[in-house]
Each structure stands twice: as C-alpha cells, then as structure tokens.
Motif scaffolding. Structure first.
Motif, short mmCIF file in Angstrom:
data_model
loop_
_atom_site.label_atom_id
_atom_site.label_comp_id
_atom_site.label_asym_id
_atom_site.label_seq_id
_atom_site.Cartn_x
_atom_site.Cartn_y
_atom_site.Cartn_z
N LYS A 46 0.82 -1.21 0.00
CA LYS A 46 0.00 0.00 0.00
C LYS A 46 0.85 1.26 0.00
CE LYS A 46 -4.16 -1.93 2.12
NZ LYS A 46 -5.07 -1.93 3.29
N SER A 51 0.64 0.32 -5.36
CA SER A 51 -0.55 0.41 -4.50
C SER A 51 -1.85 0.47 -5.29
CB SER A 51 -0.43 1.63 -3.58
OG SER A 51 -0.33 2.83 -4.36
N HIS A 55 -6.45 -1.80 -5.66
CA HIS A 55 -7.83 -1.29 -5.71
C HIS A 55 -8.66 -1.94 -6.82
CE1 HIS A 55 -6.84 1.72 -2.73
NE2 HIS A 55 -5.82 2.12 -3.45
N LYS A 56 -8.04 -2.77 -7.62
CA LYS A 56 -8.78 -3.45 -8.67
C LYS A 56 -9.75 -4.46 -8.05
CE LYS A 56 -6.66 -1.24 -11.87
NZ LYS A 56 -7.39 -0.22 -12.65
N LYS A 60 -9.29 -6.97 -4.77
CA LYS A 60 -9.97 -6.68 -3.51
C LYS A 60 -10.54 -7.95 -2.87
CE LYS A 60 -11.30 -1.82 -3.98
NZ LYS A 60 -12.42 -0.86 -4.02
#
Length: 335
Positions: A46, A51, A55-56, A60
């Motif tokens: 992160k 990072s 978020h894909k 996740k």
C-alpha cells in the motif's frame, strides 16, 4: 536486433500456438506475482508504487481473504474474473537491415508477439461477416499471423513488436497495435451512417449480420485488448527471454525516434496504459540504444528522450523503495 539472434530465439521457443487466457484487470495479479517474491505484507504494498493495483476489484476479493495481512503467490493464481477470454499467442520476426523500414528504434529486426483470436471468435466472424480470404480487418503488410499456418490459423487481434539485448538484459516494446478493432469501429460507423459497401468482405456480407458482429466484437474485446496484449508481452519477455528490465516508448520519443511523420498511434497506448501497469518514467534510454552512435546523435538533437520502464526482477526488499519513484508526467521534446 540482428536477424541471427531473432532466429535463434525463435528456434528455441515452443513451435506453434500457445494458449493465453485473460480477464479484465488480470494484469494487476500478474505484475504483483512478479514483484512480491513468495509473499509480501499488504501494508508494504500500500506504500509502494504498486498500491493502485490493490484497488482493482479482482484483487480486492483476494485481499479480503487474507487473514494475516500477507499477499502470497497462491492468492494471485486464484485471481480470475467471471468473464475469461481465450487467445492464441504466436511469434514471428519483423523488420529489415534498414532502420527506416518498419518503424524501429535501431537497425535490424523485431520479434513479434501476435495475440490471435480463438476459434470461439473466428467461428462467429465467419458466420456473421462471411468474409473473403483477404478481408479488410487486417493488413497483410502488417505483422499478423500468416495463412500458411493452416493447422492452427487464427485471425490476429493485435500484436507487440519487441527488441531486446541479452548483453544488457533489456527489452524495448517498440509497438502495440490492433488493426482489427480500429477498423471494426470505423466500419460500424459507416454502417450506422447508411453505407453498405464493404471492401473485401465478400459478396455475401449483409449489413444487419455484420452490424451484429461488429457490436459484439467491440463489446467483447474493446476494453481488454490493450491490457491483454501488454500482459502477454511482459509475460513473454520475463518468462521466455528471461529479461527483467523492460522499456516502452513515450508518445513524443517514440514518434521522433521511429520517424512516424503522419498518422500517430493512439496516444493512450504509450501514456495512460504504461502508467496503469506501474511503469515509471525515465530520461535514460535503454543501454543497448545508447551504445549506438546514430541514436546518441539523434538524442542530442532532440534535447533528450523520455521512456517508460519497469523492472520485473524485484523482490520483497525492493517493494518499499518504489514508493520514492517519481510518477509519470508529460514531457515536451525539443524539435
């Protein structure tokens, strides 16, 4: 590169077709698999240059199942979406001794990695478009799969041209291109505007059936082809050639070095796409190009060059260091 090197590499690789499967955002799992080692703390990721990959949606769900805060290789092998598209990869050689031929950065040849449709697509294409043998979706003068491969011939969706040097352990992706989708989009516009003449599609082509095909192919591949192609190219360079440091042209430098004077390629392929893949921008050209006197003279005339670069030979210790890398930014070259 020299033709003999290209031929030797081609001779050492598996002959024929290589299956390749892709789903939206699969590139994120591939990139992380190359840089985390066996496992890596999610907290470290992160804070790193990777990072954004976390978020894909594909990642996740995987991260949510990690109870100890560690991302492992076995997690990434399971990162697949519901819509998986099959492709066939093939290799060829492209170029000539003359640098002005084929839009290359130095004299010589490129390896061509061809991302070909599967039979799933080709059967629908033949049924709805009813094409002649030489249709308008691909140009025979471009590095598409040739029809002499009759035992596994497939239509080519896109290709990547690759130059490399084993002495410097570097590769340069010269080009990413899809004639198929660009021409499909144009042809759909012509049909929507009432035009009914379809060059080289055959006498049996019908506007209504062709429109159904065009809408389907643009929907199925329009949003993933560039991701799939770049992922396949990076995977090939890292796993088959064994090269970790990989460059990609920026729009300004690529156009100047390859002498692209007229129609420019889509800018997003050489700007937003490499940023999405976590390439960083650098003003240091590949070392194998710096060794060329012709390139050094051109670079001096341009007032410097800019490149996208990624190193897939990293490990756990390198993850946190990447947080200090400068992000990509637009650059203007001196003419």
């Amino acid at each position: 590169m020299d033709i003999k090197i290209a031929q030797e590499v081609l001779a050492c690789l598996p002959v024929g077709k290589t299956p390749f499967y892709y789903c939206k955002d699969r590139y994120a799992a591939f990139l992380l698999s190359q840089v985390i080692g066996r496992q890596c703390a999610i907290a470290d990721l992160k804070k790193s240059a990777y990072s954004a990959l976390l978020h894909k949606p594909l990642l996740k769900e995987i991260l949510a199942q990690s109870g100890d805060g560690q991302l492992r290789q076995e997690h990434l092998t399971l990162a697949w979406g519901k819509r998986i598209e099959p492709f066939l990869l093939t290799l060829d050689i492209w170029g000539d001794k003359d640098r002005s031929w084929g839009q290359v950065s130095r004299n010589g040849y490129s390896l061509v990695l061809q991302l070909n449709f599967s039979n799933k697509h080709d059967a629908v294409f033949k049924r709805l478009a009813e094409p002649s043998q030489f249709h308008q979706f691909n140009c025979s003068m471009h590095p598409v799969l040739k029809r002499q491969h009759r035992d596994f011939f497939r239509e080519t969706l896109a290709w990547a041209r690759i130059d490399f040097d084993f002495n410097t352990n570097e590769a340069l992706i010269e080009e990413l291109q899809s004639d198929w989708l660009r021409r499909a989009k144009r042809l759909l516009g012509e049909i929507q505007s009432g035009k009914t003449r379809f060059y080289n599609l055959g006498a049996n082509a019908k506007p209504d059936k062709l429109r159904r095909y065009l809408e389907a192919v643009l929907a199925d591949y329009g949003d993933i082809w560039d991701e799939a192609l770049l992922t396949a190219a990076l995977q090939f360079i890292r796993q088959e050639l064994g090269i970790a440091k990989i460059y990609l042209h920026t729009p300004e430098t690529g156009g100047a070095i390859k002498h692209i004077k007229y129609t420019q390629p889509p800018r997003s392929l050489y700007s937003s796409l490499p940023r999405k893949f976590c390439f960083r921008q650098t003003d240091k050209a590949p070392e194998f190009l710096q060794q060329q006197r012709t390139f050094r003279k051109l670079e001096k005339r341009l007032g410097g060059t800019q490149w996208h670069v990624i190193n897939l030979g990293g490990n756990y210790a390198d993850i946190t260091k990447t947080a200090t890398e400068k992000p990509d930014r637009p650059v203007t070259l001196v003419a």
